[in-house]
Enzyme design. Structure first.
Site, mmCIF file in Angstrom:
data_model
loop_
_atom_site.group_PDB
_atom_site.id
_atom_site.type_symbol
_atom_site.label_atom_id
_atom_site.label_comp_id
_atom_site.label_asym_id
_atom_site.label_seq_id
_atom_site.Cartn_x
_atom_site.Cartn_y
_atom_site.Cartn_z
ATOM 1 N N GLU A 520 0.870 -1.178 0.000
ATOM 2 C CA GLU A 520 0.000 0.000 0.000
ATOM 3 C C GLU A 520 0.905 1.225 0.000
ATOM 4 O OE1 GLU A 520 -2.674 0.512 3.325
ATOM 5 O OE2 GLU A 520 -3.456 2.392 2.499
ATOM 6 N N ASN A 579 -4.539 5.138 -1.881
ATOM 7 C CA ASN A 579 -5.766 5.577 -1.209
ATOM 8 C C ASN A 579 -6.487 6.650 -2.015
ATOM 9 O OD1 ASN A 579 -5.761 4.202 1.537
ATOM 10 N ND2 ASN A 579 -3.664 5.008 1.378
ATOM 11 N N GLU A 611 -8.018 2.070 -2.860
ATOM 12 C CA GLU A 611 -8.642 1.834 -1.545
ATOM 13 C C GLU A 611 -9.606 2.966 -1.200
ATOM 14 O OE1 GLU A 611 -5.883 1.074 1.579
ATOM 15 O OE2 GLU A 611 -4.978 -0.663 0.573
ATOM 16 N N ASP A 641 -11.747 -0.143 2.396
ATOM 17 C CA ASP A 641 -10.747 0.016 3.447
ATOM 18 C C ASP A 641 -11.413 0.168 4.823
ATOM 19 O OD1 ASP A 641 -8.314 0.366 4.611
ATOM 20 O OD2 ASP A 641 -7.809 2.244 3.599
ATOM 21 N N GLU A 698 -5.355 -5.671 8.185
ATOM 22 C CA GLU A 698 -4.415 -4.568 8.339
ATOM 23 C C GLU A 698 -4.206 -4.322 9.826
ATOM 24 O OE1 GLU A 698 -4.197 -0.349 6.084
ATOM 25 O OE2 GLU A 698 -6.010 -0.690 7.247
HETATM 26 P P1 C2E Z 1 -4.869 3.572 6.021
HETATM 27 O O1 C2E Z 1 -5.261 3.761 4.595
HETATM 28 O O2 C2E Z 1 -5.771 2.733 6.841
HETATM 29 O O3 C2E Z 1 -3.445 3.077 6.094
HETATM 30 C C1 C2E Z 1 -2.972 2.193 6.996
HETATM 31 C C2 C2E Z 1 -2.384 2.854 8.114
HETATM 32 O O4 C2E Z 1 -2.153 1.874 9.127
HETATM 33 C C3 C2E Z 1 -1.005 3.445 7.828
HETATM 34 O O5 C2E Z 1 -0.803 4.580 8.605
HETATM 35 C C4 C2E Z 1 -0.101 2.356 8.343
HETATM 36 O O6 C2E Z 1 1.198 2.809 8.680
HETATM 37 C C5 C2E Z 1 -0.827 1.883 9.530
HETATM 38 N N1 C2E Z 1 -0.450 0.519 9.890
HETATM 39 C C6 C2E Z 1 -0.223 -0.522 9.089
HETATM 40 N N2 C2E Z 1 0.046 -1.625 9.827
HETATM 41 C C7 C2E Z 1 -0.003 -1.259 11.143
HETATM 42 C C8 C2E Z 1 0.221 -1.980 12.366
HETATM 43 O O7 C2E Z 1 0.517 -3.151 12.429
HETATM 44 N N3 C2E Z 1 0.060 -1.251 13.504
HETATM 45 C C9 C2E Z 1 -0.272 0.076 13.464
HETATM 46 N N4 C2E Z 1 -0.382 0.699 14.618
HETATM 47 N N5 C2E Z 1 -0.466 0.767 12.323
HETATM 48 C C10 C2E Z 1 -0.327 0.092 11.153
HETATM 49 P P2 C2E Z 1 -0.278 5.927 7.991
HETATM 50 O O8 C2E Z 1 0.700 5.677 6.981
HETATM 51 O O9 C2E Z 1 0.061 6.802 9.117
HETATM 52 O O10 C2E Z 1 -1.570 6.475 7.264
HETATM 53 C C11 C2E Z 1 -2.654 6.902 7.949
HETATM 54 C C12 C2E Z 1 -3.821 7.128 7.088
HETATM 55 O O11 C2E Z 1 -3.625 8.259 6.256
HETATM 56 C C13 C2E Z 1 -4.121 6.016 6.129
HETATM 57 O O12 C2E Z 1 -4.843 5.018 6.728
HETATM 58 C C14 C2E Z 1 -4.897 6.706 5.053
HETATM 59 O O13 C2E Z 1 -6.249 6.754 5.385
HETATM 60 C C15 C2E Z 1 -4.313 8.075 5.079
HETATM 61 N N6 C2E Z 1 -3.399 8.222 3.934
HETATM 62 C C16 C2E Z 1 -2.066 7.972 3.839
HETATM 63 N N7 C2E Z 1 -1.650 8.319 2.629
HETATM 64 C C17 C2E Z 1 -2.689 8.747 1.913
HETATM 65 C C18 C2E Z 1 -2.876 9.225 0.591
HETATM 66 O O14 C2E Z 1 -1.981 9.319 -0.262
HETATM 67 N N8 C2E Z 1 -4.130 9.606 0.238
HETATM 68 C C19 C2E Z 1 -5.155 9.512 1.122
HETATM 69 N N9 C2E Z 1 -6.357 9.892 0.736
HETATM 70 N N10 C2E Z 1 -5.008 9.071 2.362
HETATM 71 C C20 C2E Z 1 -3.798 8.682 2.757
HETATM 72 CA CA CA Z 2 -5.564 2.469 3.014
HETATM 73 CA CA CA Z 3 -6.912 1.102 6.395
#
Ligand code: C2E
Ligand code: CA
Ligand code: CA
Length: 751
Positions: A520, A579, A611, A641, A698
């Site tokens: 992702e 995403n 997603e 998602d 996830e």
């Molecule tokens: P998401 O789409 O649900 O992405 C998964 C988030 O869960 C990611 O956080 C990831 O680092 C985190 N994660 C994955 N595995 C684990 C785990 O085992 N434990 C924990 N505690 N966390 C885990 P991240 O990278 O901080 O992203 C947060 C959210 O920000 C994402 O949730 C997504 O909704 C949004 N996001 C990130 N990049 C983009 C983007 O380019 N566009 C959009 N629209 N949203 C984004």
């Molecule tokens: Ca996602």
């Molecule tokens: Ca997610």
């Protein structure tokens, strides 16, 4: 409660009408007093006129008697006084024709005879009598009243005229006695409808004939000085006060010069009665009119007040809950703080974390019910120490005396308890994040508006955290808010400057020997000032504007660029997920754009995965379905998602043409009952399998969960247990070294 009320309808409004009425009544009284004074003058004239009638009757009687005697004197002149028998016979004859008791004559020495109606003759000596002397000197006279010498039950007056000889020289007198009752009957003639009466007084103010109505008999003696003064003036009118304190009107008229005076009197109240009645009538009308006037004014005032109250209610209260609205709160809280010491209060701001869900999924009625429960709670708590309002939707704010530590935490906790007890707990996990601003003593210039805003800032931070958190506004919050606004304004330029990095988190196919099936793509902002900023900070800010669309498209294009290069370099086909925000999905050129870029970089079909976060469904399931079908035709895989984070029902899943279901294990882990959680997750996976939907788990952080998911039939795991998100270069390097990943223990999960 009273001190929160807005306008005080005081007696001030009634002051002017009251003053008008008082002026009106006062001038009326003045007028009436004048009228009564004037009426007194008229009254005395009335009395005088009536008294004159009595006087005329009295004079007529006296004059008649004297004329009788004078006529007699003339006819006796030629007889001579020596002829006693003849005179007495004449007198006897005449006496029978009038009402005298007896008649007689004397010589100038006062010696003579009297004969009564029956012919009895008495010798008399009038020498010492005043009336005798007066008659000899002045021609005619009358005596005062005295008891009759012959009949002691009678009172008499003697009339006398001079008897002259042929030359006009006094020879003696002719006299006649008349019962005093004759004159008294005259003075007792009705005077002013029998309410007044007259008496005859002599020059010294002593009674000559007293009216039988003069029962008191004391009025004149009691005021003798004034009466005598009036007599001396030859007549007078005045008002005296009797012994009982009653006013009496008096008219004094001369009857016989220097001798008899008629004194007529009447109680003043009787004469004034008609005037008093008129005055009383007028006064009553005036008072009634004033009363009516005051009543009308008061009624109008009350109506105006109730109208204003109604308007205020509309303007300053919330129609659903009956609480104040923001305007009402600003007004009341502002006033309240003017009176109180600011240092001891806090302003709070709170809402429900998932209120939209309640509305969307459970219906607006249920949402309203929840809001009204909160309002009920706040209403009951309202008092000297706290008041609150509904700002909008599920946003509430309030002011509370916060000098006692922990009172707000208590309050916060009790709202939750209250709602739980109201039977609302079952429908969702109620989370009420709350922000608090402590009002400081130096805050006098701070408006309520600004203070609510501070509380709201703290509230936003509380909302980012899990659970019902309470966050106080402080320097950290202020810095955060500053940074946020900076991030918001600098975001666009940062995208243009390429400050956003692509991080990739591997997805591991646990049913195929933990082979890396793809990744992702997650955004990281590398700010020259702040270093790496995580999406949790900037995504919610960007989502408020269209900036999120720009970022999504940037991330997608960069992913395609990287992917194309990777494939061209001989990399094995992978599943690359990006995403898409809710705002992005609703762009009119959404499908066109994504398909265009995919084509531009010549990415093969079904390697790119989009997603969509679960809460997209709430907005418009039909549109979502249509878009997903469209995207699949264009060679995209579509993922739902964060499934399980909110409220999607499994039933909904049946209708969605999605390829992948992404379960957020972290959401499930919030539940305390692991066994239940496993049952739910297992069922999701089974159901998805039946619908030919792949499942990704996830947020998996431990090996035990990996084992469980593997058994449950989950396809892919994306989680720290295998790898954290990493820069795209690192991911590419990883792929060059291995196709497989093995679980890492938590303490080895390096950043
Ligand atoms: P998401 O789409 O649900 O992405 C998964 C988030 O869960 C990611 O956080 C990831 O680092 C985190 N994660 C994955 N595995 C684990 C785990 O085992 N434990 C924990 N505690 N966390 C885990 P991240 O990278 O901080 O992203 C947060 C959210 O920000 C994402 O949730 C997504 O909704 C949004 N996001 C990130 N990049 C983009 C983007 O380019 N566009 C959009 N629209 N949203 C984004
Ligand atoms: Ca996602
Ligand atoms: Ca997610």
């Amino acid at each position: 409660m009273a001190r929160w009320s807005r306008r005080n309808y005081g007696a001030r409004d009634m002051l002017l009408p009251a003053v008008i009425c008082i002026c009106f009544i006062a001038s009326s009284i003045l007028f009436l007093v004048q009228m009564v004074v004037k009426s007194q003058e008229d009254n005395i004239i009335d009395l005088q006129n009536a008294a004159n009638q009595t006087r005329t009757a009295l004079l007529k009687q006296l004059e008649g008697d004297w004329q009788t005697l004078e006529g007699l004197a003339v006819s006796l002149r030629h007889l001579g006084l020596d002829n006693q028998t003849q005179i007495l016979d004449t007198l006897k004859d005449i006496n029978q024709g009038n009402t005298f008791m007896r008649m007689g004559y004397t010589d100038v020495s006062g010696r003579g005879y009297m004969i009564d109606a029956k012919g009895a003759v008495q010798e008399i000596n009038l020498e010492s009598m005043d009336f005798f002397k007066q008659a000899v000197e002045g021609g005619r006279s009358i005596s005062n009243t005295f008891g009759d010498a012959y009949r002691n039950d009678k009172y008499v007056n003697y009339f006398a005229v001079r008897l002259e000889d042929a030359t006009g020289k006094a020879e003696g007198i002719i006299c006649a006695a008349r019962q005093a009752i004759v004159l008294r009957k005259l003075i007792d003639m009705p005077l002013l409808k029998s309410t007044g009466y007259s008496s005859i007084l002599d020059q010294n103010g002593d009674y000559v004939i007293k009216s039988i109505k003069d029962y008191d008999g004391d009025i004149l003696p009691h005021n003798k000085e004034r009466v005598v003064a009036g007599i001396k003036q030859g007549g007078a009118n005045f008002v005296i006060t009797d012994k009982q304190g009653h006013e009496q009107m008096i008219a004094i008229l001369p009857l016989i010069e220097n001798q008899w005076y008629q004194v007529s009197l009447i109680p003043a109240v009787i004469l004034r009665a008609s005037y008093t009645q008129t005055a009383f009538g007028i006064m009553t009308i005036i008072v009634v009119a004033c009363g009516l006037f005051i009543w009308l004014i008061n009624r109008q005032r009350q109506m105006a007040a109730s109208n204003q109250m109604a308007l205020m209610k509309i303007a300053y209260s919330d129609s659903l809950t009956g609480l104040r609205n923001l305007d009402g709160f600003k007004l009341d809280a502002g006033r309240f703080l003017e009176e109180e010491e600011r240092g001891s209060f806090v302003i709070w701001y709170a809402d429900f974390k998932n209120f939209k869900f309640i509305n969307d999924v459970m219906g607006y009625e249920e949402g309203d019910r929840l809001l009204m429960q909160v309002a009920d709670f706040l209403h009951a708590a309202e008092g000297m120490d706290c008041m609150s309002c509904r700002i909008s939707a599920d946003n509430f704010a309030g002011i509370i005396r916060g000098d006692k530590a922990g009172i707000l935490e208590e309050e916060h906790g009790s709202i939750l308890n209250y709602l739980k007890q109201s039977g609302l707990e079952g429908m969702l996990s109620l989370e009420i994040p709350m922000g608090v601003y402590r009002i400081r003593t130096g805050d006098e210039m701070q408006s309520v508006d600004v203070m609510i805003n501070y509380a709201n800032m703290a509230h936003k931070i509380a909302k980012e955290k899990n659970g019902s958190k309470l966050v106080y506004y402080d320097d950290a919050v202020r810095r955060r808010m500053l940074e946020d606004s900076m991030l918001e304004t600098e975001g666009e330029q940062a995208i243009a400057d390429g400050e956003f990095l692509l991080y990739m988190q591997p997805k591991v196919d646990i049913q195929n020997g933990s082979r890396i099936s793809g990744a992702e793509v997650l955004a990281r902002w590398q700010s020259p000032k702040q270093g790496i900023i995580s999406p949790g900070r900037f995504i919610p800010l960007f989502e408020k504007t269209d900036l999120i669309v720009k970022l999504d498209r940037y991330m997608f294009e960069r992913t395609c660029q990287w992917f194309a290069a990777y494939l061209a370099a001989g990399g094995r086909p992978l599943n690359m997920a990006v995403n898409v925000s809710r705002v992005g999905m609703f762009q009119p050129d959404f499908v066109e754009y994504y398909a265009g870029i995919k084509r531009q970089y010549q990415i093969p079909d079904y390697l790119l995965e989009l997603e969509f976060t679960e809460n997209i469904l709430v907005v418009d399931t039909e549109l979502f379905t249509e878009l997903v079908e469209n995207l699949r035709q264009q060679g995209f895989m579509c993922t739902l998602d964060d499934f399980g984070s909110g409220y999607s029902s499994l039933n909904l899943l049946k209708e969605l043409p999605i390829d992948v279901l992404k379960l957020d294990i972290l959401f499930f882990q919030k539940s305390r009952d692991l066994r239940r959680e496993h049952i739910v997750v297992t069922n999701f996976i089974h159901m998805a399998k039946q619908l030919e939907i792949k499942t990704i788990a996830e947020g998996v952080e431990d090996v035990a969960t990996v084992d469980f998911l593997k058994k449950a039939g989950c396809n892919i795991i994306q989680g720290y247990v295998f790898s954290k998100p990493m820069p795209k270069e690192d991911f590419e390097r990883l792929l060059m070294t291995t196709d497989y990943l093995s679980p890492v223990l938590p303490d080895q999960q390096a950043e």
